[in-house]
Write a protein that holds these residues in place. Structure first.
Motif, PDB file in Angstrom:
ATOM      1  N   ASP A 209       5.451  13.902  -5.583  1.00 13.42           N
ATOM      2  CA  ASP A 209       5.510  14.409  -4.204  1.00 13.42           C
ATOM      3  C   ASP A 209       6.619  13.751  -3.393  1.00 13.42           C
ATOM      4  OD1 ASP A 209       3.296  16.013  -4.736  1.00 13.42           O
ATOM      5  OD2 ASP A 209       1.879  14.451  -4.103  1.00 13.42           O
ATOM      6  N   PHE A 210       7.009  12.530  -3.789  1.00 22.73           N
ATOM      7  CA  PHE A 210       7.950  11.757  -2.968  1.00 22.73           C
ATOM      8  C   PHE A 210       9.362  11.671  -3.545  1.00 22.73           C
ATOM      9  CE2 PHE A 210       3.752  10.192  -1.727  1.00 22.73           C
ATOM     10  CZ  PHE A 210       3.856  10.167  -0.350  1.00 22.73           C
ATOM     11  N   ALA A 211       9.487  11.601  -4.875  1.00 24.16           N
ATOM     12  CA  ALA A 211      10.792  11.383  -5.504  1.00 24.16           C
ATOM     13  C   ALA A 211      11.849  12.410  -5.101  1.00 24.16           C
ATOM     14  CB  ALA A 211      10.635  11.344  -7.024  1.00 24.16           C
ATOM     15  N   PRO A 212      11.511  13.704  -4.929  1.00 21.69           N
ATOM     16  CA  PRO A 212      12.555  14.674  -4.554  1.00 21.69           C
ATOM     17  C   PRO A 212      13.236  14.366  -3.224  1.00 21.69           C
ATOM     18  CG  PRO A 212      10.607  15.825  -5.376  1.00 21.69           C
ATOM     19  CD  PRO A 212      10.218  14.382  -5.209  1.00 21.69           C
TER      20      PRO A 212
ATOM     21  N   ALA B  43       0.838  -1.202   0.000  1.00 22.31           N
ATOM     22  CA  ALA B  43       0.000   0.000   0.000  1.00 22.31           C
ATOM     23  C   ALA B  43       0.874   1.254   0.000  1.00 22.31           C
ATOM     24  CB  ALA B  43      -0.924  -0.011   1.211  1.00 22.31           C
ATOM     25  N   ALA B  44       1.946   1.261   0.813  1.00 21.43           N
ATOM     26  CA  ALA B  44       2.855   2.406   0.855  1.00 21.43           C
ATOM     27  C   ALA B  44       3.555   2.591  -0.490  1.00 21.43           C
ATOM     28  CB  ALA B  44       3.882   2.219   1.971  1.00 21.43           C
TER      29      ALA B  44
ATOM     30  N   ALA C 198       3.022   8.290   3.211  1.00 19.03           N
ATOM     31  CA  ALA C 198       2.264   7.589   2.169  1.00 19.03           C
ATOM     32  C   ALA C 198       1.114   6.790   2.780  1.00 19.03           C
ATOM     33  CB  ALA C 198       3.200   6.665   1.388  1.00 19.03           C
ATOM     34  N   LEU C 199       1.335   6.150   3.909  1.00 23.85           N
ATOM     35  CA  LEU C 199       0.287   5.345   4.545  1.00 23.85           C
ATOM     36  C   LEU C 199      -0.826   6.234   5.095  1.00 23.85           C
ATOM     37  CD1 LEU C 199       2.553   2.740   6.356  1.00 23.85           C
ATOM     38  CD2 LEU C 199       1.079   2.343   4.387  1.00 23.85           C
ATOM     39  N   ALA C 200      -0.461   7.378   5.658  1.00 24.60           N
ATOM     40  CA  ALA C 200      -1.485   8.308   6.147  1.00 24.60           C
ATOM     41  C   ALA C 200      -2.366   8.770   4.995  1.00 24.60           C
ATOM     42  CB  ALA C 200      -0.823   9.504   6.828  1.00 24.60           C
ATOM     43  N   LYS C 201      -1.759   8.986   3.842  1.00 19.56           N
ATOM     44  CA  LYS C 201      -2.492   9.476   2.672  1.00 19.56           C
ATOM     45  C   LYS C 201      -3.406   8.395   2.100  1.00 19.56           C
ATOM     46  CE  LYS C 201      -1.640  11.605  -1.864  1.00 19.56           C
ATOM     47  NZ  LYS C 201      -2.307  12.884  -1.555  1.00 19.56           N
ATOM     48  N   THR C 202      -2.874   7.185   1.907  1.00 15.82           N
ATOM     49  CA  THR C 202      -3.659   6.154   1.234  1.00 15.82           C
ATOM     50  C   THR C 202      -4.714   5.521   2.133  1.00 15.82           C
ATOM     51  OG1 THR C 202      -3.490   4.240  -0.247  1.00 15.82           O
ATOM     52  CG2 THR C 202      -2.131   4.195   1.748  1.00 15.82           C
ATOM     53  N   TYR C 203      -4.490   5.516   3.457  1.00 18.08           N
ATOM     54  CA  TYR C 203      -5.480   4.947   4.379  1.00 18.08           C
ATOM     55  C   TYR C 203      -6.367   6.005   5.026  1.00 18.08           C
ATOM     56  CZ  TYR C 203      -3.362   0.269   4.300  1.00 18.08           C
ATOM     57  OH  TYR C 203      -2.915  -0.973   3.926  1.00 18.08           O
TER      58      TYR C 203
END
Length: 320
Positions: A233-236, A222-223, A263-268
């Motif tokens: 948003d994450f690659a930088p 999921a993450a 990432a987990l806060a966002k997707t869940y």
């Protein structure tokens, strides 16, 4: 420009620090060992002690102007040519200095050993080795004493964490320290709260049926999928290529951190509260696009010193 040689005081200080660090490291390793891993841990600790002892002895020898690779002569080994010549010259001088007259009877007993030949010279190589060993043992003892007087960071962190847990009405659910702890702790929180493990972005776990996949691995995927879908948003914040980073999350025991929690806060749709040993609470929210009434709150405990492998996360459940 030539590098400034290390002084004897600086070398000894560095050796003591290396000894203290090794004592602390070995202590942590032995505390975290299980019955199955204890023998391997003990063997590794002995190897680390041996390697440090050999390296420090070598550095001491070099500082003293000695050749650390010189093999000590075996006891009873014949002297080299130069030493034989030196010894022979000494005998000749001793003969020249002898009195022609017979020795006084009272001095006969004292001079008898000299007439039996030259006294055997001490083995200088062995003396050097003994001196190095004594220096190392003295450093090791001093480092061990200093390490014993240092504060127990593990115990201090545990004590403070227990105080904060009581303040917030929480109790620990110990998570196995195996590299999956962050994901396993999140899975435990969500399952305990009856939230399930179905994120907004459904993870695609290839080659395994849903029932056979461990909970922590579902959270890992999921993450990874959330990071992939929002790579801009994450690659930088990554120090390696995106695909390599995602492969480590999905398929290895690589530790997770703030990026994965985000990432987990966002997707869940979570508000993740991370309690630190100093009482600080790190809050990680789901970001924009999630209604306040849809946000679920979970608690994790972050530990820096309490586990032998390093940083660790536990699940923090509400006290019944």
């Amino acid at each position: 420009m030539a590098e400034t040689p290390e002084t004897a005081e600086a070398l000894q200080a560095r050796h003591r620090k290396e000894q203290r660090d090794l004592v602390s490291r070995i202590t942590q390793k032995k505390k975290s060992a299980t019955k199955k891993t204890r023998k391997g841990v003990n063997d590794e600790c002995e190897r680390l002690e041996r390697e440090l002892k050999e390296r420090q002895a070598r550095e001491l020898a070099i500082l003293n102007g000695e050749n650390p690779d010189e093999e000590p002569p075996l006891e009873g080994e014949e002297l080299g040519t130069s030493e034989q010549e030196t010894q022979a010259n000494g005998v000749e001088k001793a003969v020249e200095n002898l009195s022609i007259s017979s020795p006084h009877p009272d001095t006969h007993a004292q001079s008898a050993p000299e007439q039996n030949g030259p006294k055997k010279k001490p083995n200088r190589a062995k003396a050097r080795l003994a001196r190095r060993a004594a220096e190392y043992e003295a450093l090791a003892a001093q480092a061990k004493e200093e390490a014993a007087n240092m504060p127990d960071l593990r115990e201090q962190e545990r004590t403070r964490m227990n105080q904060h847990l009581g303040r917030y009405g929480l109790q620990e659910k110990e998570i196995r320290a195996d590299g999956h702890c962050l994901y396993a702790a999140v899975a435990d929180q969500m399952e305990t709260k009856g939230l399930g493990l179905a994120p907004r972005i459904q993870p695609k776990i290839i080659g395994e049926g849903d029932k056979t996949v461990p909970s922590y691995k579902k959270v890992r995927y999921a993450a990874a999928d959330c990071i992939q879908e929002n790579s801009g948003d994450f690659a930088p914040f990554m120090e390696e290529p995106l695909e390599t980073y995602l492969q480590k999350i999905r398929e290895t025991g690589e530790w997770g951190g703030h990026l994965e929690l985000t990432a987990l806060a966002k997707t869940y749709g979570l508000k993740i509260n991370v309690l630190h040993g100093d009482g600080r609470i790190e809050e990680i929210g789901p970001g924009d696009g999630v209604k306040a009434e849809e946000v679920h709150e979970i608690w994790l405990g972050y530990y820096k010193h309490s586990h032998g492998l390093g940083e660790h996360y536990n699940s923090l459940r509400k006290t019944p």
